[in-house]
Design a protein around this motif. Sequence first.
Motif, PDB file in Angstrom:
ATOM      1  N   ASP A 171      -3.406  -2.195  -5.728  1.00 59.14           N
ATOM      2  CA  ASP A 171      -4.767  -1.776  -6.080  1.00 59.14           C
ATOM      3  C   ASP A 171      -5.604  -1.490  -4.844  1.00 59.14           C
ATOM      4  OD1 ASP A 171      -4.419  -1.935  -8.830  1.00 59.14           O
ATOM      5  OD2 ASP A 171      -4.997  -4.047  -8.895  1.00 59.14           O
ATOM      6  N   ASP A 172      -5.401  -2.264  -3.794  1.00 56.15           N
ATOM      7  CA  ASP A 172      -6.192  -2.126  -2.569  1.00 56.15           C
ATOM      8  C   ASP A 172      -5.494  -1.287  -1.506  1.00 56.15           C
ATOM      9  OD1 ASP A 172      -8.211  -3.778  -3.622  1.00 56.15           O
ATOM     10  OD2 ASP A 172      -7.081  -5.566  -3.021  1.00 56.15           O
ATOM     11  N   GLY A 173      -4.302  -0.802  -1.805  1.00 58.27           N
ATOM     12  CA  GLY A 173      -3.534  -0.054  -0.821  1.00 58.27           C
ATOM     13  C   GLY A 173      -4.101   1.337  -0.572  1.00 58.27           C
ATOM     14  N   ASN A 174      -3.731   1.877   0.554  1.00 63.59           N
ATOM     15  CA  ASN A 174      -4.117   3.235   0.912  1.00 63.59           C
ATOM     16  C   ASN A 174      -2.935   3.852   1.664  1.00 63.59           C
ATOM     17  OD1 ASN A 174      -5.600   5.535   1.244  1.00 63.59           O
ATOM     18  ND2 ASN A 174      -6.767   4.769   2.977  1.00 63.59           N
ATOM     19  N   PRO A 175      -1.874   4.204   0.908  1.00 62.96           N
ATOM     20  CA  PRO A 175      -0.651   4.654   1.568  1.00 62.96           C
ATOM     21  C   PRO A 175      -0.823   6.016   2.231  1.00 62.96           C
ATOM     22  CG  PRO A 175      -0.465   4.967  -0.778  1.00 62.96           C
ATOM     23  CD  PRO A 175      -1.748   4.225  -0.537  1.00 62.96           C
ATOM     24  N   ARG A 176      -0.099   6.190   3.322  1.00 59.96           N
ATOM     25  CA  ARG A 176      -0.065   7.497   3.962  1.00 59.96           C
ATOM     26  C   ARG A 176       0.749   8.435   3.086  1.00 59.96           C
ATOM     27  NH1 ARG A 176       1.704   6.447  10.055  1.00 59.96           N
ATOM     28  NH2 ARG A 176       3.230   7.893   9.249  1.00 59.96           N
ATOM     29  N   ILE A 177       0.488   9.715   3.213  1.00 61.94           N
ATOM     30  CA  ILE A 177       1.187  10.684   2.365  1.00 61.94           C
ATOM     31  C   ILE A 177       2.688  10.671   2.619  1.00 61.94           C
ATOM     32  CG2 ILE A 177       0.886  12.698   3.850  1.00 61.94           C
ATOM     33  CD1 ILE A 177       0.189  14.085   0.994  1.00 61.94           C
ATOM     34  N   ASP A 178       3.100  10.405   3.859  1.00 64.35           N
ATOM     35  CA  ASP A 178       4.540  10.359   4.119  1.00 64.35           C
ATOM     36  C   ASP A 178       5.183   9.165   3.410  1.00 64.35           C
ATOM     37  OD1 ASP A 178       3.199   8.753   6.144  1.00 64.35           O
ATOM     38  OD2 ASP A 178       5.131   8.585   7.151  1.00 64.35           O
ATOM     39  N   THR A 179       4.440   8.088   3.249  1.00 67.51           N
ATOM     40  CA  THR A 179       4.948   6.941   2.482  1.00 67.51           C
ATOM     41  C   THR A 179       5.138   7.341   1.029  1.00 67.51           C
ATOM     42  OG1 THR A 179       3.882   5.353   3.961  1.00 67.51           O
ATOM     43  CG2 THR A 179       4.488   4.561   1.759  1.00 67.51           C
ATOM     44  N   LEU A 180       4.139   8.021   0.465  1.00 63.95           N
ATOM     45  CA  LEU A 180       4.253   8.476  -0.926  1.00 63.95           C
ATOM     46  C   LEU A 180       5.461   9.380  -1.104  1.00 63.95           C
ATOM     47  CD1 LEU A 180       0.529   9.243  -1.833  1.00 63.95           C
ATOM     48  CD2 LEU A 180       1.891   7.270  -2.506  1.00 63.95           C
ATOM     49  N   PHE A 181       5.637  10.338  -0.196  1.00 64.16           N
ATOM     50  CA  PHE A 181       6.761  11.258  -0.313  1.00 64.16           C
ATOM     51  C   PHE A 181       8.102  10.536  -0.180  1.00 64.16           C
ATOM     52  CE2 PHE A 181       4.339  15.365   1.004  1.00 64.16           C
ATOM     53  CZ  PHE A 181       3.730  15.387  -0.239  1.00 64.16           C
ATOM     54  N   ARG A 182       8.179   9.562   0.696  1.00 60.96           N
ATOM     55  CA  ARG A 182       9.423   8.802   0.848  1.00 60.96           C
ATOM     56  C   ARG A 182       9.744   8.018  -0.423  1.00 60.96           C
ATOM     57  NH1 ARG A 182       8.814   6.226   6.830  1.00 60.96           N
ATOM     58  NH2 ARG A 182      10.876   5.348   6.421  1.00 60.96           N
ATOM     59  N   VAL A 183       8.728   7.435  -1.024  1.00 61.18           N
ATOM     60  CA  VAL A 183       8.934   6.687  -2.273  1.00 61.18           C
ATOM     61  C   VAL A 183       9.334   7.643  -3.388  1.00 61.18           C
ATOM     62  CG1 VAL A 183       7.834   5.241  -4.032  1.00 61.18           C
ATOM     63  CG2 VAL A 183       7.420   4.791  -1.605  1.00 61.18           C
ATOM     64  N   LEU A 184       8.656   8.774  -3.501  1.00 51.37           N
ATOM     65  CA  LEU A 184       9.010   9.759  -4.528  1.00 51.37           C
ATOM     66  C   LEU A 184      10.454  10.229  -4.361  1.00 51.37           C
ATOM     67  CD1 LEU A 184       5.706  11.823  -4.550  1.00 51.37           C
ATOM     68  CD2 LEU A 184       6.575  10.419  -6.428  1.00 51.37           C
ATOM     69  N   GLU A 185      10.853  10.473  -3.120  1.00 49.49           N
ATOM     70  CA  GLU A 185      12.234  10.900  -2.858  1.00 49.49           C
ATOM     71  C   GLU A 185      13.222   9.804  -3.262  1.00 49.49           C
ATOM     72  OE1 GLU A 185      15.099  12.431   0.788  1.00 49.49           O
ATOM     73  OE2 GLU A 185      12.938  12.327   1.096  1.00 49.49           O
ATOM     74  N   ALA A 186      12.914   8.570  -2.946  1.00 48.28           N
ATOM     75  CA  ALA A 186      13.792   7.452  -3.318  1.00 48.28           C
ATOM     76  C   ALA A 186      13.925   7.344  -4.832  1.00 48.28           C
ATOM     77  CB  ALA A 186      13.249   6.148  -2.742  1.00 48.28           C
ATOM     78  N   LEU A 187      12.848   7.674  -5.545  1.00 50.25           N
ATOM     79  CA  LEU A 187      12.857   7.599  -7.007  1.00 50.25           C
ATOM     80  C   LEU A 187      13.418   8.865  -7.648  1.00 50.25           C
ATOM     81  CD1 LEU A 187       9.345   5.973  -7.479  1.00 50.25           C
ATOM     82  CD2 LEU A 187      11.577   4.842  -7.666  1.00 50.25           C
ATOM     83  N   GLU A 188      13.763   9.838  -6.796  1.00 53.19           N
ATOM     84  CA  GLU A 188      14.314  11.120  -7.249  1.00 53.19           C
ATOM     85  C   GLU A 188      13.364  11.862  -8.176  1.00 53.19           C
ATOM     86  OE1 GLU A 188      18.183  10.111  -8.822  1.00 53.19           O
ATOM     87  OE2 GLU A 188      19.030  10.022  -6.805  1.00 53.19           O
ATOM     88  N   VAL A 189      12.076  11.858  -7.811  1.00 50.69           N
ATOM     89  CA  VAL A 189      11.072  12.639  -8.534  1.00 50.69           C
ATOM     90  C   VAL A 189      10.311  13.489  -7.518  1.00 50.69           C
ATOM     91  CG1 VAL A 189      10.802  11.010 -10.442  1.00 50.69           C
ATOM     92  CG2 VAL A 189       9.344  10.797  -8.448  1.00 50.69           C
ATOM     93  N   LYS A 190       9.712  14.569  -8.002  1.00 49.54           N
ATOM     94  CA  LYS A 190       8.956  15.472  -7.155  1.00 49.54           C
ATOM     95  C   LYS A 190       7.583  15.716  -7.775  1.00 49.54           C
ATOM     96  CE  LYS A 190      12.916  17.969  -5.355  1.00 49.54           C
ATOM     97  NZ  LYS A 190      12.912  17.592  -3.991  1.00 49.54           N
TER      98      LYS A 190
END
Length: 92
Positions: A68-87
């Motif tokens: 809830d309090d996080g503020n992830p960098r966009i590269d973190t989001l993209f890495r997580v999305l890639e790991a989850l195999e979603v775009k």
Amino acid sequence: MMNLKKFDVVDFLDSDEALVEYLNVALEENDPKYFAKALGNVARAKGMSFVSEATGLGRQSLYRALSDDGNPRIDTLFRVLEALEVKLAVRR
């Protein structure tokens, strides 16, 4: 008195279709913090250890960034999305 289990959306993210639909609905909110939290819920549903290993990011860092309090960098989001195999998709 009845003991009720605390609601956790992760209990309902039990298929790839549910995960994708959940993330699409979260994106529609146009709220980066809301989307990051939703992505965190999906990561928990898939297994934070798996996501951590697939992204090369520490579990604690992921929990913090996708909270809830996080503020992830966009590269973190993209890495997580890639790991989850979603775009993400952009549409008009």
